[in-house]
Design a protein around this motif. Structure first.
Motif, PDB file in Angstrom:
ATOM      1  N   ASP A 149       0.758  -1.362  -0.104  1.00 18.03           N
ATOM      2  CA  ASP A 149      -0.074   0.020  -0.105  1.00 18.03           C
ATOM      3  C   ASP A 149       1.036   1.433  -0.126  1.00 18.03           C
ATOM      4  O   ASP A 149       1.936   1.312   0.846  1.00 18.03           O
ATOM      5  N   TYR A 150       0.480   2.236  -0.667  1.00 21.01           N
ATOM      6  CA  TYR A 150       1.048   3.573  -0.754  1.00 21.01           C
ATOM      7  C   TYR A 150      -0.040   4.374  -0.473  1.00 21.01           C
ATOM      8  O   TYR A 150      -1.094   4.543  -1.157  1.00 21.01           O
ATOM      9  N   ARG A 151       0.306   5.215   0.704  1.00 20.42           N
ATOM     10  CA  ARG A 151      -0.868   6.313   0.986  1.00 20.42           C
ATOM     11  C   ARG A 151      -0.229   7.496   1.401  1.00 20.42           C
ATOM     12  O   ARG A 151       1.250   7.738   1.331  1.00 20.42           O
ATOM     13  N   ASP A 152      -0.961   8.442   1.942  1.00 20.55           N
ATOM     14  CA  ASP A 152      -0.317   9.752   2.275  1.00 20.55           C
ATOM     15  C   ASP A 152      -1.062  10.357   3.722  1.00 20.55           C
ATOM     16  O   ASP A 152      -2.249   9.951   4.068  1.00 20.55           O
ATOM     17  N   LEU A 153      -0.245  10.531   4.431  1.00 19.04           N
ATOM     18  CA  LEU A 153      -0.644  11.044   6.086  1.00 19.04           C
ATOM     19  C   LEU A 153      -1.873  12.112   5.835  1.00 19.04           C
ATOM     20  O   LEU A 153      -2.582  12.490   6.777  1.00 19.04           O
ATOM     21  N   GLU A 154      -1.796  12.892   4.728  1.00 22.62           N
ATOM     22  CA  GLU A 154      -2.702  14.010   4.605  1.00 22.62           C
ATOM     23  C   GLU A 154      -3.856  13.878   3.473  1.00 22.62           C
ATOM     24  O   GLU A 154      -4.932  14.419   3.464  1.00 22.62           O
ATOM     25  N   LEU A 155      -3.282  13.243   2.473  1.00 27.01           N
ATOM     26  CA  LEU A 155      -4.088  13.127   1.121  1.00 27.01           C
ATOM     27  C   LEU A 155      -5.040  11.908   1.134  1.00 27.01           C
ATOM     28  O   LEU A 155      -4.660  11.054   1.777  1.00 27.01           O
TER      29      LEU A 155
END
Length: 399
Positions: free
Chosen positions: A82-88
């Motif tokens: 998984d590739y995620r973002d802390l704000e997006l």
């Protein structure tokens, strides 16, 4: 200090009792080649996190040594990246089921390095042709066209250990590499990295949390990985490599976890099993063979931990160097080992980990969004997603 007794001899002497040295010794022993292993430390394997990622290509190699099955039983199987973002809200996910038919192990495994070393040492202890010696610190090295003599400090004495070949698997601060004055060019990242381990159950408060998540954020990368006993977080910090880290839990970790948990818990209340800063490097020895000394693992190449390729490529080195030393024409085979494994490190491992680290550390919001959109587009194309997973799984470069 005078040398004591007659030289101890074996066809191969392996320096280092870590995973690379142990795989080398075990693989040689399985080929009926006697080995002496010299480890400067004691026989205790401390329960600390160093590496934990084992890629499919590495599991295939370890399976040949009868090591993979217990690892799979005890480790955490990772079926997606998984590739995620802390704000997006943008994200991307790659399913390992795409590797079905490409490998016997279409998944990634999280299994702590110290557990692997313990398993390897048990296997080596059962091998009658491995002489494992702890508390043996190499202090001198001489070689000619027929072999290598090592001067070793052990138990208050100096002894000589000799072999036709020596495999230096003695880590990032390799004594053999230094005694041979091997150039080790490259660079050190300007900021300290941090690894934190905690038994806190992130899966209870973070929606759809997979076992491996690579998060981007306003302070750079934040990797969150599930191991059998703890969650492990790794991140770049804002602390320079020559500066003292701030006291207590690093504020960059607290800030990242605060964004991740979104108020479910004060990050300062997290129980920590480990909190350790370290330097990250990209370095490559000028050659992996100097006379009859062969370099392997961190003694030969250092790489960023992002993507988990350091431990894996070291194990690949170990299997390859043992095969070369078992070949009928050792001179040709070891030269080919040195050329092939250095090429893999130079053209594949180091570029891949540099790109992983650089892109993951981007802090600009637009750049982070663009990266995630690009990864999602890749993940939605079955052919391209399969190629991507093959690459990050190190398939095709393990020999």
């Amino acid at each position: 200090m005078a040398l004591s007794g007659r030289p101890v001899e074996a066809p191969v002497v392996v320096l280092g009792g870590g995973p690379v040295g142990m795989v080398t010794a075990l693989a040689l022993a399985r080929r009926d080649i006697p080995v002496i292993v010299l480890e400067r430390g004691d026989d205790e394997v401390r329960s600390e996190w160093r590496g934990s990622t084992v890629h499919p290509a590495t599991l295939e190699l370890l399976d040949e040594l009868d090591l993979a099955a217990p690892m799979v039983r005890q480790g955490v199987r990772v079926d997606r990246l998984d590739y995620r973002d802390l704000e997006l809200t943008e994200s991307a996910s790659f399913s390992y089921e795409l590797l079905e038919g490409e490998t016997r192990y279409p998944f990634r495994l999280q299994y702590e390095q110290y557990k692997l070393v313990r398993q390897l040492r048990r296997a080596v202890a059962e091998a009658p042709n491995v002489d494992m010696r702890f508390g043996h610190d190499v202090v001198g090295l001489r070689q000619d066209d027929t072999g290598v003599e090592l001067e070793v400090a052990a138990g208050g004495e100096r002894v000589v250990v000799a072999g036709r070949w020596t495999v230096a698997a003695d880590g990032a601060h390799s004594t053999a590499r230094k005694l041979l004055d091997v150039p080790f060019p490259g660079f050190t990242y300007p900021l300290l990295s941090l690894v934190v381990a905690t038994p806190f159950r992130f899966e209870d408060v973070v929606a759809d949390l997979g076992a491996v998540g690579y998060w981007s954020g306003p302070r750079g990368r934040f990797s969150l990985i599930k191991t059998p006993d703890v969650w492990r977080a790794a991140l770049s910090t804002s602390t320079g490599v020559d500066d003292d880290p701030p006291p207590g839990t690093h504020p960059d970790f607290l800030a990242a976890v605060d964004l991740l948990l979104k108020g479910h818990l004060d990050p300062r209340e997290l129980p920590l099993s480990q909190h350790q800063t370290y330097r990250s490097h990209q370095r490559l020895a000028s050659s992996f063979r100097f006379g009859r000394v062969l370099l392997a693992g961190d003694a030969a190449h250092l790489t960023s931990t992002t993507g988990g390729m350091g431990l894996n490529s070291g194990i690949h080195d170990a299997v390859a160097v043992s095969a070369a030393l078992a070949a009928p024409d050792q001179e040709t085979a070891t030269a080919e080992y040195a050329e092939r494994r250095r090429m893999v490190a130079d053209r594949f491992v180091q570029p891949a980990t540099t790109e992983n680290r650089t892109s993951a550390d981007a802090v600009d919001l637009a750049a982070r969004r663009e990266r995630l959109v690009g990864l999602r587009t890749l993940a939605e194309d079955r052919t391209e997603a399969t190629k991507y997973l093959r690459r990050v799984s190190m398939l095709g470069v393990q020999h």
